[in-house]
Design a protein around this motif. Sequence first.
Motif, PDB file in Angstrom:
ATOM      1  N   TYR A   1       0.845  -1.290  -0.085  1.00  0.00           N
ATOM      2  CA  TYR A   1      -0.059   0.140  -0.234  1.00  0.00           C
ATOM      3  C   TYR A   1       0.919   0.997  -0.076  1.00  0.00           C
ATOM      4  O   TYR A   1       2.050   1.154   0.664  1.00  0.00           O
ATOM      5  CB  TYR A   1      -0.779  -0.032   1.176  1.00  0.00           C
ATOM      6  N   ALA A   2       0.256   2.418  -0.499  1.00  0.00           N
ATOM      7  CA  ALA A   2       1.401   3.545  -0.563  1.00  0.00           C
ATOM      8  C   ALA A   2       0.403   4.701  -0.680  1.00  0.00           C
ATOM      9  O   ALA A   2      -1.020   4.635  -1.167  1.00  0.00           O
ATOM     10  CB  ALA A   2       2.343   3.783  -1.847  1.00  0.00           C
ATOM     11  N   TYR A   3       0.706   5.980  -0.197  1.00  0.00           N
ATOM     12  CA  TYR A   3       0.057   6.951  -0.266  1.00  0.00           C
ATOM     13  C   TYR A   3       0.851   8.364  -0.150  1.00  0.00           C
ATOM     14  O   TYR A   3       2.206   8.274  -0.131  1.00  0.00           O
ATOM     15  CB  TYR A   3      -0.961   7.100   1.176  1.00  0.00           C
ATOM     16  N   GLY A   4       0.479   9.381  -0.568  1.00  0.00           N
ATOM     17  CA  GLY A   4       1.020  10.709  -0.676  1.00  0.00           C
ATOM     18  C   GLY A   4       1.861  10.919  -1.833  1.00  0.00           C
ATOM     19  O   GLY A   4       2.802  11.946  -1.749  1.00  0.00           O
ATOM     20  N   PHE A   5       1.702  10.173  -2.914  1.00  0.00           N
ATOM     21  CA  PHE A   5       2.641  10.135  -3.947  1.00  0.00           C
ATOM     22  C   PHE A   5       2.557  11.926  -4.522  1.00  0.00           C
ATOM     23  O   PHE A   5       1.472  12.133  -4.507  1.00  0.00           O
ATOM     24  CB  PHE A   5       2.198   9.275  -5.186  1.00  0.00           C
ATOM     25  N   PRO A   6       3.686  12.454  -4.934  1.00  0.00           N
ATOM     26  CA  PRO A   6       3.836  13.675  -5.416  1.00  0.00           C
ATOM     27  C   PRO A   6       2.716  14.147  -6.299  1.00  0.00           C
ATOM     28  O   PRO A   6       2.572  13.573  -7.481  1.00  0.00           O
ATOM     29  CB  PRO A   6       5.119  13.857  -5.988  1.00  0.00           C
ATOM     30  N   ARG A   7       2.198  15.187  -6.158  1.00  0.00           N
ATOM     31  CA  ARG A   7       1.183  15.907  -6.977  1.00  0.00           C
ATOM     32  C   ARG A   7       1.914  16.618  -8.152  1.00  0.00           C
ATOM     33  O   ARG A   7       1.158  17.222  -9.104  1.00  0.00           O
ATOM     34  CB  ARG A   7       0.113  16.829  -6.488  1.00  0.00           C
ATOM     35  N   PRO A  36      -4.690   5.253  -1.636  1.00  0.00           N
ATOM     36  CA  PRO A  36      -5.898   6.110  -1.656  1.00  0.00           C
ATOM     37  C   PRO A  36      -6.109   6.908  -2.804  1.00  0.00           C
ATOM     38  O   PRO A  36      -5.448   7.496  -3.532  1.00  0.00           O
ATOM     39  CB  PRO A  36      -5.431   7.087  -0.443  1.00  0.00           C
ATOM     40  N   GLU A  37      -7.498   7.290  -3.025  1.00  0.00           N
ATOM     41  CA  GLU A  37      -8.321   8.102  -4.070  1.00  0.00           C
ATOM     42  C   GLU A  37      -8.349   9.497  -3.469  1.00  0.00           C
ATOM     43  O   GLU A  37      -8.715   9.654  -2.418  1.00  0.00           O
ATOM     44  CB  GLU A  37      -9.270   7.679  -4.930  1.00  0.00           C
ATOM     45  N   GLY A  38      -8.511  10.566  -4.300  1.00  0.00           N
ATOM     46  CA  GLY A  38      -9.104  11.870  -3.901  1.00  0.00           C
ATOM     47  C   GLY A  38      -7.688  12.687  -2.963  1.00  0.00           C
ATOM     48  O   GLY A  38      -8.155  13.740  -2.242  1.00  0.00           O
ATOM     49  N   GLU A  39      -6.780  12.408  -3.357  1.00  0.00           N
ATOM     50  CA  GLU A  39      -5.447  12.954  -2.426  1.00  0.00           C
ATOM     51  C   GLU A  39      -5.130  14.305  -3.150  1.00  0.00           C
ATOM     52  O   GLU A  39      -4.499  14.980  -2.704  1.00  0.00           O
ATOM     53  CB  GLU A  39      -4.295  12.318  -2.707  1.00  0.00           C
ATOM     54  N   ALA A  76       5.933   7.547   5.556  1.00  0.00           N
ATOM     55  CA  ALA A  76       5.463   8.997   5.665  1.00  0.00           C
ATOM     56  C   ALA A  76       5.048   9.237   4.087  1.00  0.00           C
ATOM     57  O   ALA A  76       5.415   8.765   3.378  1.00  0.00           O
ATOM     58  CB  ALA A  76       6.689  10.037   6.015  1.00  0.00           C
ATOM     59  N   PRO A  77       4.337  10.277   4.086  1.00  0.00           N
ATOM     60  CA  PRO A  77       3.605  10.611   2.797  1.00  0.00           C
ATOM     61  C   PRO A  77       4.822  10.829   1.627  1.00  0.00           C
ATOM     62  O   PRO A  77       5.892  11.545   2.024  1.00  0.00           O
ATOM     63  CB  PRO A  77       2.857  11.866   2.908  1.00  0.00           C
ATOM     64  N   LEU A  78       4.896  10.401   0.660  1.00  0.00           N
ATOM     65  CA  LEU A  78       5.737  10.426  -0.515  1.00  0.00           C
ATOM     66  C   LEU A  78       5.970  11.859  -1.210  1.00  0.00           C
ATOM     67  O   LEU A  78       6.784  11.895  -1.942  1.00  0.00           O
ATOM     68  CB  LEU A  78       5.320   9.425  -1.591  1.00  0.00           C
TER      69      LEU A  78
END
Length: 718
Positions: A4-10, A57-60, A295-297
């Motif tokens: 699982y991963a989260y916070g990928f750079p926007r 996650p969606e909607g980040e 931590a968020p990516l």
Amino acid sequence: MKTYAYGFPRIGKQREFKKLVEGYWSKRVSEEELFSGIGEIERKREKTYRKYVDAFPEGEMTLYDPMLDTAITFGVYKVGSLNDYFELCRGKRALEMTKWFNTNYHYLVPDFEERVPNFSIEKPIWDRHEKAKKNVYLIGPFTFLKLSKGLKREFFEGALKELTGLYIEYMNSKNFLSVHLDDPALVLELSKEDWKLIEEVYQVFSYAKCSVNLFTYYDSVDRLELLFNLPVDGIGIDLVHDRGENLKQLEKIDREGKILYAGIVDGRNVWRVNPFKIRSFVEKLGENIVLTNAAPLFHLPVSIESSSLPDELKAKISFAEERLKELNLTANIEERESEVKEWIKGLTLPFGRNEEVRKRVSLLKEDDFERKPSYEERVKVQKEVLKLPLFPTTTIGSFPQTEEIRRIRLLYRKGLLSKEDYETFIRGEISKAIQIQEDLGLDVLVHGEFERTDMVEFFAEKLEGIATTGNGWVISYGTRCYRPPIIYGDVSRRAPMTIKEVSFAQSLTEKPVKGMLTGPVTIISWSYVREDIPIREVAYQIALALKDEIEDYEKTGIKVVQIDEPAIRERAPIKKRLWNEYFEWAIKSFRLCHSSVKPETQIHTHMCYSEFSEIMDYILDMDFDVISIEASRSKGDIIKAFEEVNFNRQIGLGVWDIHSPYIPSVDEMREIVDRALRVIPKENFWINPDCGLKTRRWEEVIPALRNLVTLARNLRSN
């Protein structure tokens, strides 16, 4: 084993997010094009996630900041248009900005203005959850309220109960299948009352029709067993920055079938991990484990592919996409063993060692961290030498980086412009800046920093032991991004770094010109720092390089030197019980920079967008002569921090929020000053903006500075 991963750079590999939103601000991008472009960025992010991990996650995505989005979703601010939204980000109504925990990401601070909150579920201008159904990202209600301001303690309990109830209503009405609840405030040093409240109020998640997974990061959770007793399906914890405290608690906790999202790859630093070691470690944690980032990516650049780093260094690091790959390799280590061996083969190769630098640090004595004479003695000398008026005016350092300046600098970097022609151009810009400052009537001038891309990257390029990435962009706030350097080896100064430009500026005026340096703590904080030696040694290495630079300033007649340390509060550990250890080396590194200067050399420092009230004693121990800090967005609230200490130094409170294009009037600036003068003697008060002016346009800078100088003159005549 699942991943699982989260916070990928926007931000996007080519800063697509920045270009899109700023294009809307400049009316080159329509509202429809903005929404379409944001959707395309989100699709690319999700494609990258799917390539490596099982879930995310969606909607980040956000148009500026997720804390603001949360405030709007739950009715703290009523927003009727995109312009209303961006007015809260960068207009006259702009919210205060501060650091997200102890990182260099800035968030917009929701302000309840000491009123009882009146929450409601509102339809946002842009609904980031409109198409998100499977696993939706939300900032947790406790974190949202804890990081807001103006909410009195007696209202906090009621506010949390009301808001958490609305979260359940919102989640159920949207028919989400799962929710990723980002609740990093749970790693703070919380009171017994806080934990009791969390335990009571978060029982409401038992009414959620979807699964709820609660994520913490940046540090350990002091009451981890309490989280595992909550009616949620999984708990995410940081097993990288927890100093072993989360792990120690896990050994005593019955997880009762709950999923453990084990944060085992670093989301804040770049050093490549060994999947063999991670897998061995994780297998000891038991069953029902999902591997994730610690931590968020978004604290990392998108991908190492686009960086211009030496191969020896590339073999030792990972950016966001490579972190996803590490999760994948660790989870599938049996069938990808040869690939893992290839991945780690560069980890043990030596790189960046300098014995001379190490010896210099080892020979430091306590006297090397002490400046003499005392402030009370040297301030008399400085007043005689500098002859500054009451309420002296200055700026923080940088002036507008116009398109022409960026174009010329790019041509020079690409080898399409000779060094001689480039330096002639820079001298021309410095000359213009000095003349503008003279015409405006400023008292202490700056050279403008036209040769500098970024206040840390500039020095990284001139110091041994630090590498720059070329295209390793990371968001600092909103659309503002920077490229964190990588401190990989022993740090030393090749040659003078800033003397040529500053001494040239000083030759053009009789007024003092500030030498401008970035301090060791900020260079460390806004870089990815090596982990193979104690961090204090890294700080002292950088401080010695800056010390050499300051000695060269004095030789060329520079009498004012500013050592910027905007990150000194930000870098402080989340757990206050660790503060003394941190501030001991942080303060000593600052003092090492200036400990040997002459009494007549005035040392300034600058700090911005942080909570200062709890660190005032530490700040005073830095032994500067003048400090400048942000006060405009907080409307002078920082003054409260000075009411309880004997602050016997000079200070400039920022009277103009340079992060907004809005030009404040003389009267608006005066409000901040009048409040400050109730606490700070006028003899110690400077007038300045709250930060550098690099991102502003001259059409905004000149009238704002004119108002600033007018304010100072009015104050002198009173």
